[in-house]
Motif scaffolding. Structure first.
Motif, PDB file in Angstrom:
ATOM      1  N   LEU A  12       0.831  -1.201   0.000  1.00 38.36           N
ATOM      2  CA  LEU A  12       0.000   0.000   0.000  1.00 38.36           C
ATOM      3  C   LEU A  12       0.872   1.260   0.000  1.00 38.36           C
ATOM      4  N   LEU A  13       1.950   1.230   0.780  1.00 40.42           N
ATOM      5  CA  LEU A  13       2.860   2.375   0.815  1.00 40.42           C
ATOM      6  C   LEU A  13       3.559   2.569  -0.530  1.00 40.42           C
ATOM      7  N   ILE A  29      11.213   1.611   6.434  1.00 40.53           N
ATOM      8  CA  ILE A  29      11.787   2.939   6.604  1.00 40.53           C
ATOM      9  C   ILE A  29      12.286   3.515   5.284  1.00 40.53           C
ATOM     10  N   ASP A  30      12.630   2.653   4.340  1.00 43.64           N
ATOM     11  CA  ASP A  30      13.058   3.150   3.029  1.00 43.64           C
ATOM     12  C   ASP A  30      11.913   3.862   2.319  1.00 43.64           C
ATOM     13  N   ALA A  61      10.938   7.092   4.313  1.00 40.16           N
ATOM     14  CA  ALA A  61      11.874   8.191   4.101  1.00 40.16           C
ATOM     15  C   ALA A  61      11.644   8.843   2.738  1.00 40.16           C
ATOM     16  N   ALA A  62      11.358   8.029   1.731  1.00 40.05           N
ATOM     17  CA  ALA A  62      11.082   8.574   0.398  1.00 40.05           C
ATOM     18  C   ALA A  62       9.800   9.394   0.399  1.00 40.05           C
ATOM     19  N   LEU A  63       8.792   8.916   1.104  1.00 38.92           N
ATOM     20  CA  LEU A  63       7.549   9.676   1.230  1.00 38.92           C
ATOM     21  C   LEU A  63       7.779  10.966   2.013  1.00 38.92           C
ATOM     22  N   ALA A  64       8.591  10.885   3.062  1.00 44.85           N
ATOM     23  CA  ALA A  64       8.854  12.060   3.897  1.00 44.85           C
ATOM     24  C   ALA A  64       9.573  13.148   3.117  1.00 44.85           C
ATOM     25  N   GLU A  65      10.455  12.761   2.214  1.00 43.78           N
ATOM     26  CA  GLU A  65      11.167  13.751   1.394  1.00 43.78           C
ATOM     27  C   GLU A  65      10.190  14.600   0.598  1.00 43.78           C
ATOM     28  N   ARG A  66       9.022  14.054   0.322  1.00 43.94           N
ATOM     29  CA  ARG A  66       8.009  14.758  -0.465  1.00 43.94           C
ATOM     30  C   ARG A  66       6.865  15.270   0.417  1.00 43.94           C
ATOM     31  N   ASN A  67       7.060  15.215   1.735  1.00 41.90           N
ATOM     32  CA  ASN A  67       6.047  15.662   2.696  1.00 41.90           C
ATOM     33  C   ASN A  67       4.723  14.920   2.492  1.00 41.90           C
ATOM     34  N   LEU A  68       4.834  13.587   2.433  1.00 45.67           N
ATOM     35  CA  LEU A  68       3.660  12.756   2.161  1.00 45.67           C
ATOM     36  C   LEU A  68       3.346  11.776   3.277  1.00 45.67           C
ATOM     37  N   ILE A 126      10.027   3.215  21.702  1.00 45.34           N
ATOM     38  CA  ILE A 126      10.727   4.482  21.896  1.00 45.34           C
ATOM     39  C   ILE A 126      11.927   4.567  20.950  1.00 45.34           C
ATOM     40  N   ALA A 127      12.673   3.470  20.830  1.00 47.80           N
ATOM     41  CA  ALA A 127      13.822   3.449  19.927  1.00 47.80           C
ATOM     42  C   ALA A 127      13.392   3.641  18.479  1.00 47.80           C
ATOM     43  N   ALA A 128      12.250   3.059  18.108  1.00 49.09           N
ATOM     44  CA  ALA A 128      11.744   3.208  16.741  1.00 49.09           C
ATOM     45  C   ALA A 128      11.416   4.667  16.444  1.00 49.09           C
ATOM     46  N   LEU A 129      10.853   5.365  17.418  1.00 48.41           N
ATOM     47  CA  LEU A 129      10.584   6.793  17.241  1.00 48.41           C
ATOM     48  C   LEU A 129      11.875   7.544  16.930  1.00 48.41           C
ATOM     49  N   GLY A 130      12.940   7.172  17.638  1.00 50.07           N
ATOM     50  CA  GLY A 130      14.219   7.822  17.398  1.00 50.07           C
ATOM     51  C   GLY A 130      14.758   7.555  16.007  1.00 50.07           C
ATOM     52  N   LYS A 131      14.644   6.325  15.538  1.00 54.38           N
ATOM     53  CA  LYS A 131      15.157   5.974  14.216  1.00 54.38           C
ATOM     54  C   LYS A 131      14.348   6.642  13.109  1.00 54.38           C
ATOM     55  N   LEU A 132      13.035   6.738  13.312  1.00 55.59           N
ATOM     56  CA  LEU A 132      12.202   7.433  12.326  1.00 55.59           C
ATOM     57  C   LEU A 132      12.574   8.907  12.258  1.00 55.59           C
ATOM     58  N   THR A 133      12.730   9.506  13.438  1.00 50.54           N
ATOM     59  CA  THR A 133      13.087  10.927  13.493  1.00 50.54           C
ATOM     60  C   THR A 133      14.441  11.170  12.839  1.00 50.54           C
ATOM     61  N   ALA A 134      15.408  10.291  13.119  1.00 50.53           N
ATOM     62  CA  ALA A 134      16.738  10.434  12.534  1.00 50.53           C
ATOM     63  C   ALA A 134      16.713  10.308  11.017  1.00 50.53           C
ATOM     64  N   ALA A 135      15.736   9.567  10.490  1.00 55.01           N
ATOM     65  CA  ALA A 135      15.611   9.388   9.042  1.00 55.01           C
ATOM     66  C   ALA A 135      14.821  10.518   8.394  1.00 55.01           C
ATOM     67  N   GLY A 136      14.435  11.520   9.185  1.00 56.74           N
ATOM     68  CA  GLY A 136      13.709  12.662   8.630  1.00 56.74           C
ATOM     69  C   GLY A 136      12.227  12.420   8.442  1.00 56.74           C
TER      70      GLY A 136
END
Length: 365
Positions: A159-160, A183-184, A187-194, A223-233
């Motif tokens: 779906l993603l 996360i791949d 991150a690609a979706l996040a680059e496009r603010n999606l 909690i660790a997953a939140l950190g990794k998501l944030t670090a990936a933008g």
């Protein structure tokens, strides 16, 4: 209802498999495997509980995007790739949906699951409609898109992939670090603010979590997953949910601080809701795990829900009231201020959307 202490069902959240009668369903006949199943539950007192096997049935609905006009939630469309959830969270407000299929909102909800392998095709067809207009699609609104069976089915990932292909905005709510498997794409979706991702954290005590949500990821992993998501933008939100009075509310400040350490800058909280069959299931759970404070817990729950186990009314069902609710709000606000966390409103881009092709053909118009 008899509130004597029921037998524990180890490894599962619910303590019973009762089928509700509010839909006028015919009484299920106790024969064959079902009789064996029910009798095994009835004979557990004083003996180790039997392990209940999880089964998954493929389901083929005609549509996959559900639209709503509720004034209480911030989205108008959602997708649920699965029905039922193996996480087994005793407080899950989605449990009553299993009753529509003559299945128990208790143990059936977490052991008899349904997967929708056609979901990607149905989403593609929906997005290709000429009159379709984009708006963020919410995933994880009813059952978790990253529950254990996602690793085998990979429906959420597919779906993603379509959302990325069509530049369609999407939000995700989960309580699993399995979200990092994608996360791949995120991150690609996040680059496009999606995309924006929310991870709910109920407590920081793994033993308590094992009772409340027996097959969900451990709190530390979330909690660790939140950190990794944030670090990936990837825009990330920590949801302190649900807040259960006299059970989990003590962790509110610690969760917010832990999220802040991981770089998270958005958080929110949701008070416990007990719609329909969730209330008696939760009472059973209290009688097993916290009999000493069961009365106190339910007294506070009723005090924030206008004297009822649950407030189902529009405009108030998501807004607990009363002294205890005000106390939780004040504590949460102060904790966020100290941690430097706000409640970000993620405005995702809808302008990039383009309809998908069907069967490899480009649209004519």
């Amino acid at each position: 209802m008899d509130h004597t202490r029921p037998p524990k069902t180890h490894g599962r959240g619910a303590q019973s498999a009762r089928v509700p009668d509010r839909f006028g369903l015919a009484q299920r006949e106790l024969d064959g495997d079902w009789r064996d199943y029910m009798e095994s539950l009835a004979n557990l007192e004083g003996a180790p509980s039997a392990k209940l096997r999880t089964t998954v049935t493929d389901e083929f609905p005609k549509t996959i995007v559900s639209f709503n006009s509720s004034p209480d939630i911030p989205f108008d469309r959602s997708i649920n790739a699965y029905r039922g959830c193996e996480h087994g969270c005793i407080y899950c407000f989605a449990r009553p949906t299993h009753a529509y299929h003559d299945l128990s909102p208790g143990l059936d909800f977490e052991t008899q699951l349904f997967a929708k392998p056609d979901a990607p095709r149905l989403l593609r067809e929906t997005l290709a409609r000429r009159r379709y207009r984009p708006a963020p699609i919410a995933m994880g609104t009813n059952t978790d898109p990253y529950q254990p069976i996602e690793r085998r089915y990979r429906i959420t990932r597919q779906l993603l992939e379509i959302c990325l292909e069509t530049r369609h905005p999407v939000t995700i709510t989960t309580k699993s670090d399995r979200v990092l498997d994608d996360i791949d794409l995120l991150a690609a979706l996040a680059e496009r603010n999606l995309v924006a991702v929310a991870i709910s954290v109920t407590s920081l005590d793994p033993m308590l979590s094992g009772k409340l949500e027996p097959r969900a990821a451990a709190p530390a992993k979330r909690i660790a997953a939140l950190g990794k998501l944030t670090a990936a933008g990837i825009p990330s939100h920590c949801s302190v949910a649900p807040v259960i009075p006299a059970i989990t509310d003590e962790f509110m400040e610690e969760i917010i601080q832990a999220a802040a350490v991981q770089g998270v800058r958005s958080a929110g909280w949701i008070a416990l809701r007990l719609p329909h069959e969730v209330a008696p299931l939760f009472r059973e759970w209290l009688a097993v795990h916290f009999p000493d404070r069961a009365g106190k817990v339910m007294s506070i729950v009723r005090s924030i829900r206008n004297g009822r186990d649950n407030d189902p009314d529009f405009f108030t069902r998501m807004k607990p009231s009363g002294v205890w609710a005000d106390l939780f709000r004040a504590r949460f606000k102060l904790a966020c201020k100290r941690a430097g966390i706000g409640k970000s409103r993620f405005i995702l881009d809808q302008s990039q959307f383009h309809p998908p092709s069907l069967d490899g053909q480009l649209p004519l118009f």
